[in-house]
Design an enzyme around this catalytic site. Structure first.
Site, PDB file in Angstrom:
ATOM      1  CE  LYS A 108      -4.055  -2.417   0.654  1.00 23.23           C
ATOM      2  NZ  LYS A 108      -3.442  -3.890   0.995  1.00 23.23           N
TER       3      LYS A 108
HETATM    4  C1  LIG Z   1      -4.203  -5.097   0.661  1.00 27.39           C
HETATM    5  C2  LIG Z   1      -3.354  -6.098   0.469  1.00 27.39           C
HETATM    6  C3  LIG Z   1      -3.947  -7.017  -0.493  1.00 27.39           C
HETATM    7  C4  LIG Z   1      -4.854  -7.312  -1.392  1.00 27.39           C
HETATM    8  O1  LIG Z   1      -4.989  -6.264  -2.132  1.00 27.39           O
HETATM    9  P1  LIG Z   1      -6.081  -5.470  -2.991  1.00 27.39           P
HETATM   10  O2  LIG Z   1      -5.845  -4.314  -3.690  1.00 27.39           O
HETATM   11  O3  LIG Z   1      -6.989  -5.124  -1.740  1.00 27.39           O
HETATM   12  O4  LIG Z   1      -6.595  -6.639  -3.713  1.00 27.39           O
HETATM   13  C5  LIG Z   1      -2.928  -8.368  -0.532  1.00 27.39           C
HETATM   14  N1  LIG Z   1      -1.893  -8.339   0.490  1.00 27.39           N
HETATM   15  C6  LIG Z   1      -1.422  -7.494   1.125  1.00 27.39           C
HETATM   16  C7  LIG Z   1      -0.406  -7.450   2.297  1.00 27.39           C
HETATM   17  C8  LIG Z   1      -2.395  -6.295   1.378  1.00 27.39           C
HETATM   18  O5  LIG Z   1      -1.992  -5.402   2.354  1.00 27.39           O
END
Ligand SMILES: *Cc1c(COP(=O)(O)O)cnc(C)c1O
Length: 493
Positions: A108
């Site tokens: 993120k």
């Molecule tokens: C948010 C997240 C995901 C999933 O990503 P999306 O964009 O919500 O599909 C997968 N792995 C981790 C570690 C995350 O923080």
């Protein structure tokens, strides 16, 4: 231009879409059309920042080149503990794209280090001086990345809602110890879907709207275009790396395997494909909350199932918001169709897309899900056989890659998106590898380090001694009330 998936005449420029987050009609801003206008051959040898410039200038046309360059320079710097920002790690059966070298050790960070800059620039364009209140629901990782990105950013305030039970102890501590005068963190007695619903409802809640005085609500969730677009970049940059390493020739098709929750990360991969990246399949990997696996295989999206908490909490989601964007694009921007599907989801708890749309979807997407046991086996095996450490989310995807290869015999290279540092989930990862059950996550972190020798990211090792600032916890029914109250506080400033 970006148009709302629930009303295509609601059309805005990218900077306006970034300010608004969710469209006021409840829809998601989606590019009106995308042309294959980025040639991967032009990207060979370029740095991550240079590739980001090409992608962002293409997708955010109303920002000037200098503005974009400035945002990139401020986001992708030594906050990232790797000079390449997103390096590629080779393993026996494919490649891991390590997306977790940022300030909070999850993928993120890639979008949330740049979103505050994009938003600030958008504000300058509009000559506004009200406060943007960022409301964010998190399944664990978005929360901390957003809190870190927006801490003390002028003209902004951020409130994060996380499910009280469901996030890992380290994720929780990361959020509760956040610094910054403009931040607030609230636990919700519910799951991620409850948190996300609150944030989505706020933009049309009368109680909340009545409480807004010089405050605009926006979102740092992947419903915001400003989250989605920066995530396109690493699909291109990792492809370039494979060409540079002579693994493929420019133009060859490859696969990406994406651990998926809210469908944001994988949708960015689809946008990369539409922009011209040679992608064969985007493989959607789920944990036991396998609603997307069923949807991609059968065309029926059904909430008639139990919500499960797993070792990969950031994917414990039943309502994948960004799927709405895919439906909109696959239907040729048919807002009436999207409204009908979303109504069915809300009232009947399921919907089914037409067969032609399903086959169009399956041209680009495959789907697999991974049980807790297979996830654990995958982590242990990779460590024992190759001495490579991965987190639980990445393991869900790696297991999905193995299943895909076995099923299809496809020999094209696969890149697995490695979305978090294993140390964010120390207890579970340690248990997968050594069978030890150390209840204290910080002790587990030390032990995992002793066992693997892999460096602990500084932001995580330092967390233990940080004071907890936020302990508030609310009932999910009180969401609108709590948000309205916060809006009144901000408005008085
Ligand atoms: C948010 C997240 C995901 C999933 O990503 P999306 O964009 O919500 O599909 C997968 N792995 C981790 C570690 C995350 O923080």
């Amino acid at each position: 231009m970006y148009i709302s998936s629930r009303n295509k005449s609601n059309k805005v420029k990218s900077h306006e879409a970034i300010i608004q987050g969710l469209a006021t009609d409840g829809g998601l801003f989606t590019p009106e059309s995308i042309k294959a206008c980025i040639n991967p051959a032009d990207l060979i040898g370029l740095s991550y920042q240079e590739i980001a410039e090409k992608v962002l200038c293409t997708m955010l046309e109303d920002y000037g080149e200098e503005e974009i360059k400035d945002c990139i320079k401020n986001a992708y710097d030594d906050k990232f503990n790797h000079p390449e920002i997103v390096p590629l790690r080779q393993i026996k059966d494919g490649y891991l794209m390590d997306l977790w070298y940022g300030p909070t050790s999850a993928f993120k960070d890639i979008a949330l280090t740049i979103l505050p800059h994009l938003l600030t620039k958008a504000y300058e364009k509009e000559n506004r001086n009200d406060i943007v209140s960022i409301l964010t629901a998190t399944s664990g990782d978005t929360g901390k990345a957003a809190l870190s990105g927006f801490a003390d950013v002028p003209h902004t305030a951020i409130t994060v809602f996380f499910p009280e039970i469901g996030v890992s102890p380290i994720q929780k501590k990361q959020m509760q110890t956040s610094i910054g005068d403009n931040v607030e963190v609230i636990a919700v007695k519910g799951n991620f879907d409850d948190c996300q619903r609150m944030v989505k409802e706020a933009v049309s809640s009368k109680e909340v709207l009545d409480s807004l005085h010089n405050v605009t609500i926006s979102s740092a969730n992947s419903i915001n275009v400003g989250r989605l677009v920066p995530q396109i970049v690493y699909y291109f940059s990792s492809y370039s790396k494979l060409v540079e390493k002579n693994v493929i020739q420019c133009g060859d098709l490859i696969n990406f395997v994406v651990p998926t929750g809210n469908f944001g990360d994988i949708l960015a991969g689809y946008l990369a494909k539409l922009l011209g990246l040679p992608v064969n399949k985007l493989i959607c990997a789920s944990n036991a909350n396998n609603v997307l696996t069923d949807f991609i295989r059968t065309g029926t999206y059904s909430l008639k199932r139990e919500f499960k908490t797993t070792m990969s909490p950031s994917m414990d989601i039943l309502i994948s918001s960004n799927l709405e964007r895919l439906l909109f694009m696959l239907s040729g921007n048919d807002d009436a169709f999207v409204n009908e599907m979303m109504r069915k989801l809300k009232e009947e708890k399921e919907y089914t897309i037409p067969a032609e749309m399903l086959s169009k979807l399956q041209e680009s997407f495959s789907a697999y899900w991974t049980s807790e046991e297979d996830c654990a086996d995958t982590i242990r095996k990779l460590f024992n056989e190759e001495h490579e450490l991965i987190d639980t989310h990445t393991a869900v995807a790696l297991a999905a890659m193995n299943a895909y290869k076995k099923d299809t015999g496809d020999t094209a290279p696969c890149i697995v998106l490695s979305t978090a540092s294993a140390y964010k989930f120390s207890h579970d990862v340690l248990q997968c590898i050594t069978d030890e059950d150390i209840p204290d996550d910080f002790e587990a972190m030390e032990q995992l380090h002793t066992v693997t020798g892999v460096e602990i990211p500084k932001n995580l090792s330092g967390l233990k001694d940080m004071p907890v600032r936020f302990t508030r916890s609310i009932e999910k029914e009180d969401g609108m009330h709590v948000i309205a109250q916060r809006m009144r506080e901000l408005g008085h400033d």
